[in-house]
Write a protein that holds these residues in place. Sequence first.
Motif, PDB file in Angstrom:
ATOM      1  N   ARG A 262      -4.779   4.542  -7.789  1.00 17.45           N
ATOM      2  CA  ARG A 262      -5.021   5.514  -6.727  1.00 17.45           C
ATOM      3  C   ARG A 262      -5.776   4.858  -5.564  1.00 17.45           C
ATOM      4  O   ARG A 262      -5.470   5.094  -4.397  1.00 17.45           O
ATOM      5  N   HIS A 263      -6.729   4.008  -5.897  1.00 19.54           N
ATOM      6  CA  HIS A 263      -7.531   3.299  -4.891  1.00 19.54           C
ATOM      7  C   HIS A 263      -6.633   2.438  -4.004  1.00 19.54           C
ATOM      8  O   HIS A 263      -6.758   2.453  -2.765  1.00 19.54           O
ATOM      9  N   ILE A 264      -5.733   1.696  -4.616  1.00 16.05           N
ATOM     10  CA  ILE A 264      -4.831   0.818  -3.864  1.00 16.05           C
ATOM     11  C   ILE A 264      -3.865   1.623  -3.017  1.00 16.05           C
ATOM     12  O   ILE A 264      -3.643   1.338  -1.832  1.00 16.05           O
ATOM     13  N   ARG A 265      -3.276   2.657  -3.608  1.00 15.48           N
ATOM     14  CA  ARG A 265      -2.266   3.445  -2.883  1.00 15.48           C
ATOM     15  C   ARG A 265      -2.885   4.230  -1.728  1.00 15.48           C
ATOM     16  O   ARG A 265      -2.275   4.348  -0.656  1.00 15.48           O
ATOM     17  N   GLU A 266      -4.083   4.759  -1.907  1.00 19.65           N
ATOM     18  CA  GLU A 266      -4.727   5.493  -0.815  1.00 19.65           C
ATOM     19  C   GLU A 266      -5.105   4.554   0.324  1.00 19.65           C
ATOM     20  O   GLU A 266      -5.044   4.934   1.501  1.00 19.65           O
ATOM     21  N   THR A 267      -5.497   3.327  -0.024  1.00 19.08           N
ATOM     22  CA  THR A 267      -5.782   2.342   1.015  1.00 19.08           C
ATOM     23  C   THR A 267      -4.530   2.059   1.826  1.00 19.08           C
ATOM     24  O   THR A 267      -4.563   1.998   3.069  1.00 19.08           O
ATOM     25  N   THR A 268      -3.412   1.901   1.154  1.00 19.17           N
ATOM     26  CA  THR A 268      -2.142   1.662   1.847  1.00 19.17           C
ATOM     27  C   THR A 268      -1.795   2.817   2.772  1.00 19.17           C
ATOM     28  O   THR A 268      -1.383   2.619   3.928  1.00 19.17           O
TER      29      THR A 268
END
Length: 243
Positions: A209-215
């Motif tokens: 979730r952390h990676i995808r929200e950053t994207t």
Amino acid sequence: MREKLKPAGETRAADVLHRMRADIISCALKPGAKLRFEGLREMYAVSFSTLREALSRLVAEGLVIAEDQRGFVVAPVSIDDLNDLTYVRVLVERECLALAIKNGDDGWEADIIGAFHRMDRLQTRLGSNYYLSEEWGKLHGDFHFSLVAACASPNLLEIRQKLFERAHRYRRMSSQFRTKWRAKDVEHKMIMDSVVARDTATAQELIERHIRETTENVIKHAGHLFVAHEEARQVRPDHVAAE
């Protein structure tokens, strides 16, 4: 026993590689920029052969592209590339995290807590613009590495680090246009707590979730800077050429 010194040429090559990589990731060398040997030699004060070696390494890392018979350019950025990068990062981070939780010891847990503390304290001192700080960026990278450091696969960690650095270039572009950063300290603490608690499923869900929200935020704030997919494809990554 004295440590064996590296030859001067090898030390210079490593230094220019490090500097060029940092300049690309920070966008000092702009995406899509032509990398001309004369200008680079003046900028980094090294020989053509040293530059060629560094550029070849950066091609292997995906940060530079060799154009057929036309020299080198900084790898362009695109939404397609970012989405693909995100997809691969999620796969690799989830696997690294699962292995680290399986293999990590008490010292590994202490390193994670220490890395989080250093990052969090600096963020508090810097205030709302912490994300513009190079020092915070380094501590942020150190924290994320500490989470997976015990995965016991050097090859997987090397792949993961290269992907993390490529993603950092997108984050840097985004930071130039953002007026507000999301509360990542809360996210980081939640990830840390789940990892230290050895809750693999939760830790994997949170890091994804952390990676995808950053994207999503990068696309929202810096998407207008990215080249179209068709334009990016005009630069072919499958040829290494001399200028």
